[in-house]
Design a protein around this motif. Sequence first.
Motif, PDB file in Angstrom:
ATOM      1  N   VAL A  52       0.799  -1.143   0.033  1.00 29.96           N
ATOM      2  CA  VAL A  52       0.168   0.045  -0.081  1.00 29.96           C
ATOM      3  C   VAL A  52       0.852   1.314   0.001  1.00 29.96           C
ATOM      4  O   VAL A  52       0.849   2.103  -0.778  1.00 29.96           O
ATOM      5  CB  VAL A  52      -0.957  -0.012   1.246  1.00 29.96           C
ATOM      6  CG1 VAL A  52      -1.567   1.309   1.163  1.00 29.96           C
ATOM      7  CG2 VAL A  52      -2.137  -1.003   1.100  1.00 29.96           C
ATOM      8  N   THR A  55       4.654   3.168  -2.716  1.00 28.95           N
ATOM      9  CA  THR A  55       4.998   4.131  -3.788  1.00 28.95           C
ATOM     10  C   THR A  55       5.663   5.504  -2.946  1.00 28.95           C
ATOM     11  O   THR A  55       6.237   6.371  -3.569  1.00 28.95           O
ATOM     12  CB  THR A  55       3.594   4.583  -4.514  1.00 28.95           C
ATOM     13  OG1 THR A  55       2.652   4.893  -3.632  1.00 28.95           O
ATOM     14  CG2 THR A  55       3.422   3.789  -5.624  1.00 28.95           C
ATOM     15  N   VAL A  57       6.011   8.232  -2.150  1.00 27.94           N
ATOM     16  CA  VAL A  57       5.593   9.711  -2.126  1.00 27.94           C
ATOM     17  C   VAL A  57       4.302   9.937  -3.123  1.00 27.94           C
ATOM     18  O   VAL A  57       4.276   9.147  -4.187  1.00 27.94           O
ATOM     19  CB  VAL A  57       6.804  10.501  -2.413  1.00 27.94           C
ATOM     20  CG1 VAL A  57       7.734  10.463  -1.564  1.00 27.94           C
ATOM     21  CG2 VAL A  57       7.292   9.946  -3.765  1.00 27.94           C
ATOM     22  N   ALA A  58       3.866  11.105  -3.116  1.00 26.90           N
ATOM     23  CA  ALA A  58       2.906  11.565  -4.211  1.00 26.90           C
ATOM     24  C   ALA A  58       3.663  12.325  -5.142  1.00 26.90           C
ATOM     25  O   ALA A  58       4.503  12.903  -4.909  1.00 26.90           O
ATOM     26  CB  ALA A  58       1.955  12.607  -3.728  1.00 26.90           C
ATOM     27  N   ARG A  59       3.272  11.857  -6.457  1.00 31.91           N
ATOM     28  CA  ARG A  59       3.836  12.516  -7.690  1.00 31.91           C
ATOM     29  C   ARG A  59       2.868  13.062  -8.552  1.00 31.91           C
ATOM     30  O   ARG A  59       1.844  12.695  -8.518  1.00 31.91           O
ATOM     31  CB  ARG A  59       4.779  11.471  -8.455  1.00 31.91           C
ATOM     32  CG  ARG A  59       6.016  11.010  -7.846  1.00 31.91           C
ATOM     33  CD  ARG A  59       6.882  10.254  -8.625  1.00 31.91           C
ATOM     34  NE  ARG A  59       7.520   9.214  -7.897  1.00 31.91           N
ATOM     35  CZ  ARG A  59       8.453   9.590  -7.079  1.00 31.91           C
ATOM     36  NH1 ARG A  59       9.123  10.823  -7.126  1.00 31.91           N
ATOM     37  NH2 ARG A  59       9.547   8.647  -6.363  1.00 31.91           N
TER      38      ARG A  59
ATOM     39  N   PHE B 305      -5.597   1.698   2.819  1.00 31.12           N
ATOM     40  CA  PHE B 305      -5.596   1.973   1.650  1.00 31.12           C
ATOM     41  C   PHE B 305      -6.629   2.769   1.131  1.00 31.12           C
ATOM     42  O   PHE B 305      -6.985   2.995  -0.014  1.00 31.12           O
ATOM     43  CB  PHE B 305      -5.769   0.490   1.047  1.00 31.12           C
ATOM     44  CG  PHE B 305      -6.742  -0.374   1.289  1.00 31.12           C
ATOM     45  CD1 PHE B 305      -6.322  -1.680   1.820  1.00 31.12           C
ATOM     46  CD2 PHE B 305      -7.936   0.023   1.142  1.00 31.12           C
ATOM     47  CE1 PHE B 305      -7.460  -2.553   2.303  1.00 31.12           C
ATOM     48  CE2 PHE B 305      -9.012  -0.531   1.771  1.00 31.12           C
ATOM     49  CZ  PHE B 305      -8.959  -1.933   1.951  1.00 31.12           C
ATOM     50  N   SER B 312      -4.666   8.562  -2.781  1.00 30.23           N
ATOM     51  CA  SER B 312      -4.874   7.250  -3.556  1.00 30.23           C
ATOM     52  C   SER B 312      -4.256   7.128  -5.038  1.00 30.23           C
ATOM     53  O   SER B 312      -3.767   6.054  -5.410  1.00 30.23           O
ATOM     54  CB  SER B 312      -6.590   7.187  -3.694  1.00 30.23           C
ATOM     55  OG  SER B 312      -6.997   6.710  -2.536  1.00 30.23           O
ATOM     56  N   ASP B 313      -4.337   8.171  -5.623  1.00 31.82           N
ATOM     57  CA  ASP B 313      -3.773   8.045  -6.854  1.00 31.82           C
ATOM     58  C   ASP B 313      -2.462   7.996  -7.129  1.00 31.82           C
ATOM     59  O   ASP B 313      -1.804   7.852  -8.036  1.00 31.82           O
ATOM     60  CB  ASP B 313      -4.356   9.312  -7.833  1.00 31.82           C
ATOM     61  CG  ASP B 313      -4.176  10.780  -7.073  1.00 31.82           C
ATOM     62  OD1 ASP B 313      -3.344  10.677  -6.132  1.00 31.82           O
ATOM     63  OD2 ASP B 313      -5.008  11.694  -7.395  1.00 31.82           O
ATOM     64  N   SER B 314      -1.617   8.163  -5.999  1.00 34.47           N
ATOM     65  CA  SER B 314      -0.208   7.678  -5.894  1.00 34.47           C
ATOM     66  C   SER B 314       0.186   6.378  -5.627  1.00 34.47           C
ATOM     67  O   SER B 314       1.184   5.889  -5.695  1.00 34.47           O
ATOM     68  CB  SER B 314       0.528   8.764  -4.777  1.00 34.47           C
ATOM     69  OG  SER B 314       0.158   9.829  -5.058  1.00 34.47           O
ATOM     70  N   MET B 315      -1.177   5.747  -5.114  1.00 34.70           N
ATOM     71  CA  MET B 315      -0.694   4.154  -4.959  1.00 34.70           C
ATOM     72  C   MET B 315      -0.840   3.260  -6.137  1.00 34.70           C
ATOM     73  O   MET B 315      -1.230   3.787  -7.078  1.00 34.70           O
ATOM     74  CB  MET B 315      -1.838   3.738  -3.744  1.00 34.70           C
ATOM     75  CG  MET B 315      -1.744   4.317  -2.658  1.00 34.70           C
ATOM     76  SD  MET B 315      -3.076   3.922  -1.780  1.00 34.70           S
ATOM     77  CE  MET B 315      -2.862   4.866  -0.178  1.00 34.70           C
ATOM     78  N   TYR B 316      -0.567   1.942  -6.054  1.00 29.22           N
ATOM     79  CA  TYR B 316      -0.692   1.121  -7.029  1.00 29.22           C
ATOM     80  C   TYR B 316      -2.344   1.147  -7.596  1.00 29.22           C
ATOM     81  O   TYR B 316      -3.111   1.235  -6.442  1.00 29.22           O
ATOM     82  CB  TYR B 316      -0.345  -0.236  -6.776  1.00 29.22           C
ATOM     83  CG  TYR B 316       1.168  -0.576  -6.450  1.00 29.22           C
ATOM     84  CD1 TYR B 316       2.047  -0.197  -7.392  1.00 29.22           C
ATOM     85  CD2 TYR B 316       1.596  -1.107  -5.267  1.00 29.22           C
ATOM     86  CE1 TYR B 316       3.587   0.012  -7.193  1.00 29.22           C
ATOM     87  CE2 TYR B 316       2.857  -1.029  -4.886  1.00 29.22           C
ATOM     88  CZ  TYR B 316       3.912  -0.639  -5.890  1.00 29.22           C
ATOM     89  OH  TYR B 316       5.183  -0.892  -5.479  1.00 29.22           O
ATOM     90  N   TRP B 318      -4.316  -1.205  -8.169  1.00 30.19           N
ATOM     91  CA  TRP B 318      -5.274  -2.057  -7.361  1.00 30.19           C
ATOM     92  C   TRP B 318      -5.550  -1.757  -6.047  1.00 30.19           C
ATOM     93  O   TRP B 318      -6.744  -2.116  -5.534  1.00 30.19           O
ATOM     94  CB  TRP B 318      -4.598  -3.601  -7.482  1.00 30.19           C
ATOM     95  CG  TRP B 318      -3.428  -3.652  -6.970  1.00 30.19           C
ATOM     96  CD1 TRP B 318      -2.022  -3.801  -7.370  1.00 30.19           C
ATOM     97  CD2 TRP B 318      -3.024  -3.906  -5.546  1.00 30.19           C
ATOM     98  NE1 TRP B 318      -1.151  -3.960  -6.198  1.00 30.19           N
ATOM     99  CE2 TRP B 318      -1.775  -4.168  -5.149  1.00 30.19           C
ATOM    100  CE3 TRP B 318      -3.994  -4.491  -4.456  1.00 30.19           C
ATOM    101  CZ2 TRP B 318      -1.156  -4.577  -4.046  1.00 30.19           C
ATOM    102  CZ3 TRP B 318      -3.361  -4.833  -3.217  1.00 30.19           C
ATOM    103  CH2 TRP B 318      -2.198  -4.786  -3.055  1.00 30.19           C
ATOM    104  N   VAL B 319      -4.636  -1.129  -5.314  1.00 33.91           N
ATOM    105  CA  VAL B 319      -4.785  -0.558  -3.961  1.00 33.91           C
ATOM    106  C   VAL B 319      -5.779   0.564  -3.950  1.00 33.91           C
ATOM    107  O   VAL B 319      -6.617   0.583  -3.216  1.00 33.91           O
ATOM    108  CB  VAL B 319      -3.422  -0.061  -3.438  1.00 33.91           C
ATOM    109  CG1 VAL B 319      -3.862   0.174  -2.135  1.00 33.91           C
ATOM    110  CG2 VAL B 319      -2.358  -1.190  -3.533  1.00 33.91           C
TER     111      VAL B 319
END
Lengths: 429, 380
Positions: A52, A55, A57-59, B305, B312-316, B318-319
């Motif tokens: 979860v 990643t 950091v936020a990009r 999650f 949220s939009d930085s996660m994979y 499916w997460v």
Amino acid sequence: MSNRRFDNRVWRWLASVYEVCRREFSLVFHDEGVIIFFLVLCAVYPVMYSLVYNTEVARDVPVVVVDDDRSASTREFARALDATSELCVTHYVANMGEARRLMNEHACCAVLHFPAGYDRDLMRGEQATVEVFCDMGLVLRYKQVLTAVTGVQQDFNTRIQKEMLSVVPLSMPQNTISNEQVALGNTAMGLASAVLPAILVLVLQQSMLLGICMLHGGSRERRLVNRGNDPLEVPAGVIASILGKSLCYLMIYIVPTVYVLHFVPIFFDFPQNGRLLHVLLLSFPFLLATSFMGQALKVFVNDRESTFIAIVFTSVVFVFLSGISWPRYAMSALWLAVGNVVPSTWAVEAYIAIQSNGATLAQQSHAYLMLWVLCGVMFVFAYLVERFLCRRRYRRMRHYAKRDAQALLREEYRHQAVDITEDRPLDTP
Amino acid sequence: MKRGFVQLVRRPVFYIIMIVAPLLCSFFMLDLMRQGVVQRVPVGIVDLDGSSISRSIERNLGAMQNVSITHHYRGYQEAISAVQRDEVLGFIYLPAGLEHKALSGQDPTVSYYINYAYFTPASTQYKGFKTITLLANGAIAKTTLEATGLLTEGGVSAMLQPILTRVHGLNNPWTNYSFYLNLSFVPCLLALFILLMTSFSIGTELKYGTCREWIASAGGSIEFAVAGKLFPQTLIFTSTGWMIQLLMFRVYGLPLNGNVWNMIVAMPLLVLACQAFALTMMCITPNFRYGTTLSTLLGVMSFSFCGFSLPSDSMYAWVHALGNVMPVRYYFLLSIDQALNGIPLYYSRYYYAALVAFTLLPWCLLWRLKRECINPVYVP
């Protein structure tokens, strides 16, 4: 003669510890629910959490530009922002009203506003201003906006200064004092590497608590249908029973501990500066204290399933008590004290110091000592619970069952508020 | 319905789970972060210069809210060891010859070492250290520039910082940690309790094999049986939820910039959606334990999650998708809109609709639960 009798008693006591431990092993490995807690949870949870947050950091946080100046220099600034990894300019709009609408529609997270006269001020050698309005729903996004804007601003400033200095006949160095940041512990400065070490420790503690409570719930359910006796229980003294069970849990947890505390950081590239030996030495009193704690908390669990509602929510509380999110030094005395009696608090502190900051166990002697103190405290609790609550209850159950075999079940049904009709057989659970 | 009420009244554990524990946990979260902003992070200083510049940096640091200098160290090794012992959370290193180099233009470097293993205090420290070093730098440069007499005072600041950026954090300019975190975590805790409670109370019927009677008491209709059983819980959870909202927005002063009623209405929707979610899990999975385990797993994981901290939009992908199936995510999004930002209700319409949709979902699957109830199988 008396010496030999004493020896005999010691041997018998040790034998009963061993018997309890052996029986507990067989109970654990014949119980799918407990296996899920002890092994599957430890195997799966850390991986899911890591994925979860992997990643880190936020990009490319979406940003809208309102350009009231419409000059080459404003466009250059916006382009430079777009080029950062943190931000992404998604729209150019005519005025703040439009930008606001886009923000309300969740199409962007920040608005960049160049006021009219930006370029003019810059050319005159006056200070030019850029306004940024950022949505605060998620602090991580705000941080990215702040980082990107400050970075671009500094680049531009340096360049403009150079141009100015080439005009003005000054021999001033660019920077009189430079500064640099060195990140310790979590060199990636990512969220996962900061949060996950604490979660890993918590997973071990919570899974063990859940498992122990579920085993106890199962034992109590067997007592209900067997006239207050648990046919799978080994007769042993209170201390022998507690120690025997703890011994069993500790042995089972060797593999999950090494996996969770040593291998998961390797899989996901979390900080791993500690020595395995120190981590293992640390986890010994931690798991021992946890196993005693579980045997004290089992008093709140009456059947297998109430384990869930009694234990699960404490995970969240324990995470926050450990100070990984809100630092411990800033907590009020009350919450500090509550945190002090949870094994995970000290284990998290020491584990992070060892694994992230490369400390030795000696440098974390305070936390280590506190874990041993907790072992003692929790053992006393477990003893009191087993001796004065659980065993007294069992005696009472046997007493009632002697008079009426169905009394226990009837009472249990009444307690569960399950309405039973008279013709129903009472043997379901 | 009567059966549901009776069950509630008879079991004290239900009160604890539905009223006492959620309120206590919310109080815990809100009270823990009462101060809102992490201040006075304990830091150390290594001053190898002992000059007037290094002392003025130290004084300025001491005057800041962000950090508080608790220890002085004689060298790098000592300071690093203090970080490892958790004595301080970071330190600033002023090298020898700082003043001499600064005044003779040799560009010395001041370093600050921050323990990023603790994320929140690390950001606070960074802000403090960065500001102080920039200020020190600016002060020297300003004196030098003004001494040349070529620039006015305004000209000097324009020279030092030609472009000024002002970043405004909308509706939370203090970056109050409690405002940000508790807006999502407290409702998520409540949601967890609802999930646990719902699956537990339905599971009890399955476990004790009383579900046939349960359905019979509702006249053979699973719909009525479920509604009757869960409705009393809905009422109690909703009032608990309102009390939590009162605690959040009135007692602890979290921002409530929109219409109060939008949040008040959202609470029963959240409760219903979470109950429905747990019910769906019970319908999908074959038995009590799997249903409870699944609800619990998702309930606990939803803290991560649903994108409360990492977007949220930085996660994979499916997460992200998994986050979207949790009711509490929509409550979180709408509370950002309606409580924090106070934007028109129109923009949050989908979130309200999503909560309603969750409530409708299990009605299509109840036939599975009924089949299960008629042939109960208890797996320990």
